[in-house]
Design a protein around this motif. Structure first.
Motif, mmCIF file in Angstrom:
data_model
loop_
_atom_site.group_PDB
_atom_site.id
_atom_site.type_symbol
_atom_site.label_atom_id
_atom_site.label_comp_id
_atom_site.label_asym_id
_atom_site.label_seq_id
_atom_site.Cartn_x
_atom_site.Cartn_y
_atom_site.Cartn_z
ATOM 1 N N GLN A 93 0.738 -1.298 0.032
ATOM 2 C CA GLN A 93 0.062 0.113 -0.010
ATOM 3 C C GLN A 93 0.817 1.175 -0.016
ATOM 4 O O GLN A 93 0.221 2.094 -0.321
ATOM 5 C CB GLN A 93 -0.841 0.164 1.089
ATOM 6 C CG GLN A 93 -2.025 -0.934 1.028
ATOM 7 C CD GLN A 93 -2.647 -1.357 2.297
ATOM 8 O OE1 GLN A 93 -2.482 -0.846 3.241
ATOM 9 N NE2 GLN A 93 -3.669 -2.325 2.346
ATOM 10 N N ASP A 96 1.283 1.920 -3.468
ATOM 11 C CA ASP A 96 0.029 2.360 -3.941
ATOM 12 C C ASP A 96 -0.185 3.990 -3.843
ATOM 13 O O ASP A 96 -0.784 4.749 -4.551
ATOM 14 C CB ASP A 96 -1.251 1.574 -3.315
ATOM 15 C CG ASP A 96 -1.277 0.099 -3.743
ATOM 16 O OD1 ASP A 96 -0.389 -0.112 -4.460
ATOM 17 O OD2 ASP A 96 -2.030 -0.592 -3.147
ATOM 18 N N LYS A 219 -4.209 0.460 -13.080
ATOM 19 C CA LYS A 219 -4.998 0.262 -12.241
ATOM 20 C C LYS A 219 -6.537 -0.296 -12.611
ATOM 21 O O LYS A 219 -7.262 -1.023 -11.898
ATOM 22 C CB LYS A 219 -5.459 1.404 -11.560
ATOM 23 C CG LYS A 219 -4.180 2.119 -10.911
ATOM 24 C CD LYS A 219 -4.531 3.489 -10.664
ATOM 25 C CE LYS A 219 -5.322 3.614 -9.330
ATOM 26 N NZ LYS A 219 -5.653 5.171 -8.736
ATOM 27 N N ARG A 266 -6.841 -2.791 -9.657
ATOM 28 C CA ARG A 266 -5.595 -2.913 -8.854
ATOM 29 C C ARG A 266 -6.075 -3.550 -7.373
ATOM 30 O O ARG A 266 -4.926 -4.439 -7.134
ATOM 31 C CB ARG A 266 -4.978 -1.353 -8.873
ATOM 32 C CG ARG A 266 -3.482 -1.439 -8.079
ATOM 33 C CD ARG A 266 -3.016 -0.080 -7.932
ATOM 34 N NE ARG A 266 -3.768 0.687 -6.884
ATOM 35 C CZ ARG A 266 -3.574 1.952 -6.608
ATOM 36 N NH1 ARG A 266 -2.599 2.478 -7.050
ATOM 37 N NH2 ARG A 266 -4.408 2.292 -5.533
ATOM 38 N N ASP A 267 -6.859 -2.878 -6.850
ATOM 39 C CA ASP A 267 -6.832 -3.244 -5.402
ATOM 40 C C ASP A 267 -7.171 -4.882 -5.195
ATOM 41 O O ASP A 267 -6.762 -5.682 -4.250
ATOM 42 C CB ASP A 267 -8.046 -2.254 -4.747
ATOM 43 C CG ASP A 267 -7.430 -0.976 -4.484
ATOM 44 O OD1 ASP A 267 -6.191 -0.528 -4.710
ATOM 45 O OD2 ASP A 267 -8.405 -0.029 -4.311
#
Length: 719
Positions: A93, A96, A219, A266-267
């Protein structure tokens, strides 16, 4: 200054560009926990600045970022699975948050950008590399997969097929190839790197590059329709299985992760990556492969330290004995730039040695790895001779004559009379005591063993054997010369068989006992290759070594360590030797060797071997895989433990690397000590005790029993 940490800093340039510079203490930049934390703090500091228009990421070192700090991994593996998942999720993260900065970002890549370093560049919108750059995701070599977004961003940047080839092989890309595949946007000369990156970033700020669209692509789900997805991932799975087999879970996990994440954003994709990384981090294969990396670093560090202490520069070498082995050693010296004199007592042997060198070079040329110039310079650097007078000025002599103590003693004595007083003399013996051979010399302090493995040009290990009277200066000189030859030196103390052969022959003895108890040698080979993971099973390996060599070496071992290594009556190896079935060298041993219809080497189990063994062996019966593995591996493990306890080898890590480099011990098992520790010392003791009635090679030392009882580790001792 926007941010200043111990590993990186951020300054604001007059044009509104924030320059984030990695500059850790030490020679290289790594992503340790501190650096990751500082990256997150720096990102927040940049985001809070209203006048920042873009970010340039670069390194103040000669290389960008070499990856994660692997020394932190052993602690990571000891954490609970939930803790590992939490750690990798929080770390990814950080990348990110950097990727989500509200303005364009660019990385200026010099030297290595590997692992986490590559993932840092992928988190940027743009990438420019200089001609020294090498970019890649080598985590597979540690039994892992990328954990900071590599499996998500790279496929969306260069396509799933290319990305999986990068990740499942672990091979890095030079700048030009990375550009061709779309991983970087430009390649420039090193002196132009920063200016080029600033110029490209300014263009993005000015709207000349659609950086937002690039970021959006990274993403979003992969742009593959159902048929494309099926073809791409099924092909990748087949290729990975063919190349990696079943023992290495990491490349399989990468393909599955990219495939399952292909339709996610992406997540969602990162969540799957986090899970895949965590599962691999807790696997025995990752622990073993990271252990190999750390052991290799230890061996290299020791070698460099010993070589640094050398006061003698080896500018010329002599090899005595010009057969296959002598020719291989001469080639290795010459190809790495040290001229070598190759001496023998007859011209035929010299021709054989020169032909061996020419054959190696010829194969290299046919594969495009050797240039005509290198072939010419290498062969010109090997001077054959029949006269001792030719070696009078060399710095290092490597005796490589027949494995016979009397012959070697005579040759060494003659050699000492013809070389300079400060020349170092070595014996390329595989089993004969260095202390015994040293008695032939007036100056035993300048003498040691230098055990190469066959084929010399392929096998990375050289055992350096210290005798009782060998000086530190001699060892330092030989270690330095070994490194110069492109080999990995491991220094051991003298004993019968030294380290590698001392632990190999109990393994062979365990195999012989198994065959005599009714096991089929083909079945044993199949288990040890397909299940345990050796490149060759014991019968096949004995055929490659040669029954004459194996029988002679086992006699030396029996004389040196009679309490455990007495020769076995009617040993299958001895029976084959006495029947002149020598293995590959004459095409018949446990197997019969020939060429198939396409001219490729072929082997079939020899009916003659079965007939030879039958009168001396129990009736054939099937053994399960676990028993086969136990009966051949316990003797090897026991002898390795004794070598460590007796100080023959300095650490468990060095022993593991010696067996990996000298015998091809399965890397996914990490070496013999890592294999024991993965099993658990208490479990190993119990297993060995189960077979203790088979003889002394199965009976464990008091030392390992005490270690198991007290919960100690061989690796905490050897750190």
């Amino acid at each position: 200054m926007i941010y200043e940490g111990k590993s990186l800093n951020v300054t604001l340039l007059p044009n509104g560009i924030a320059e984030l510079v990695f500059d850790a203490h030490g020679s290289v930049n790594k992503f340790d926990r501190q650096t990751v934390s500082e990256l997150d703090e720096a990102t927040q500091a940049i985001k809070s600045q209203s006048d920042v228009k873009g970010v340039l990421v670069r390194s103040n070192k000669s290389t960008f970022i070499v990856g994660a700090d692997i020394t932190e991994f052993t602690g990571l593996f000891d954490m609970a699975e939930e803790e590992v998942l939490t750690w990798v999720a929080k770390t990814s993260q950080v990348f990110d948050r950097f990727e989500d900065l509200p303005f364009p970002t660019i990385s200026a890549i010099n030297g290595f950008a590997l692992g986490g370093g590559c993932e840092m560049t992928l988190a940027c919108d743009l990438r420019v590399a200089d001609t020294t750059a090498a970019i890649g995701l080598p985590e597979v070599k540690l039994g892992l997969m990328p954990g900071f977004g590599g499996t998500v961003r790279l496929p969306r940047l260069i396509g799933a097929d290319n990305a999986l080839e990068w990740m499942t092989t672990g091979r890095d890309r030079k700048a030009a190839k990375a550009l061709a595949e779309g991983a970087v946007d430009a390649v420039v000369a090193p002196e132009k790197l920063r200016d080029a990156a600033l110029s490209m970033l300014q263009d993005a700020i000015d709207g000349k590059f659609g950086w937002e669209a690039r970021r959006a692509q990274k993403k979003a789900p992969l742009k593959l329709n159902k048929n494309e997805s099926m073809m791409s991932f099924s092909t990748a799975k087949a290729m990975v299985f063919a190349q990696a087999g079943k023992h290495y879970p990491a490349p399989h996990a990468m393909v599955d992760t990219v495939a399952n994440a292909s339709r996610l954003d992406r997540d969602g994709a990162l969540a799957l990556e986090n899970q895949g990384f965590t599962k691999l981090a807790k696997s025995d294969a990752a622990k073993a492969q990271v252990g190999i990396f750390l052991a290799d670093q230890l061996v290299k560090s020791k070698g460099k330290k010993q070589a640094k202490a050398s006061t003698k520069d080896v500018k010329s070498t002599a090899v005595l004995g010009a057969g296959i082995m002598g020719g291989g050693i001469a080639y290795q010296s010459a190809v790495k730039g040290t001229p070598v004199i190759m001496k023998d007592i007859n011209q035929g042997a010299l021709d054989l040695g020169l032909n061996e060198a020419a054959k190696i070079l010829g194969k290299g040329m046919s594969r495009g790895k050797v240039t005509p110039a290198l072939m010419a310079s290498t062969l010109n650097s090997i001077v054959p001779t029949l006269e001792y007078s030719a070696i009078k000025d060399v710095d290092l002599v490597i005796e490589a004559v027949v494995e016979n103590p009397k012959v070697k003693g005579i040759v060494l004595k003659e050699t000492e009379q013809h070389v300079a007083d400060d020349a170092v003399i070595c014996s390329n013996t595989s089993t004969i005591s260095i202390n015994q051979l040293a008695k032939s010399l007036d100056k035993p302090e300048r003498f040691c063993g230098m055990h190469f493995f066959n084929p010399v040009h392929k096998m990375p290990l050289v055992e350096i054997i210290r005798g009782e009277k060998t000086t530190d200066a001699t060892i330092a000189t030989v270690v330095a010369a070994t490194l110069k030859m492109g080999k990995t030196p491991i220094v051991v103390n003298d004993c019968p068989g030294f380290l590698v052969n001392r632990v190999l022959f109990p393994y062979f003895a365990g195999f012989s006992k198994l065959v005599m108890d009714g096991a089929d040698f083909v079945a044993v080979d199949k288990v040890m290759e397909k299940i345990f993971g050796w490149p060759m099973g014991p019968a096949y390996l004995l055929d490659v070594v040669g029954m004459d060599t194996a029988d002679h070496a086992s006699s030396v071992m029996a004389d040196g360590i009679p309490e455990r290594m007495q020769k076995i009556d009617n040993d299958p190896v001895t029976l084959l030797y006495k029947s002149e079935r020598l293995g590959q060298k004459n095409g018949k041993g446990f197997y019969n060797f020939s060429l198939d219809k396409r001219g490729r080497p072929a082997k079939v189990a020899a009916d003659e071997a079965y007939a030879l063994f039958a009168p001396h062996c129990a009736d054939k019966r099937d053994f399960d895989a676990d028993e086969i593995i136990a009966r051949v591996m316990i003797p090897m493990a026991n002898e390795a433990i004794r070598c460590l306890e007796e100080g023959i080898v300095g650490s468990a890590a060095e022993a593991d690397m010696a067996l990996l480099y000298g015998l091809g011990f399965p890397p996914f098992r990490g070496g013999v000590f890592r294999y024991i520790e993965t099993m658990g010392l208490a479990n190993f003791v119990a297993l060995a005790d189960k077979y203790a009635d088979l003889g002394p090679i199965y009976q464990i030392s008091d030392g390992v029993r005490e270690m198991a009882a007290s919960g100690k580790s061989y690796f905490s001792q050897s750190a």
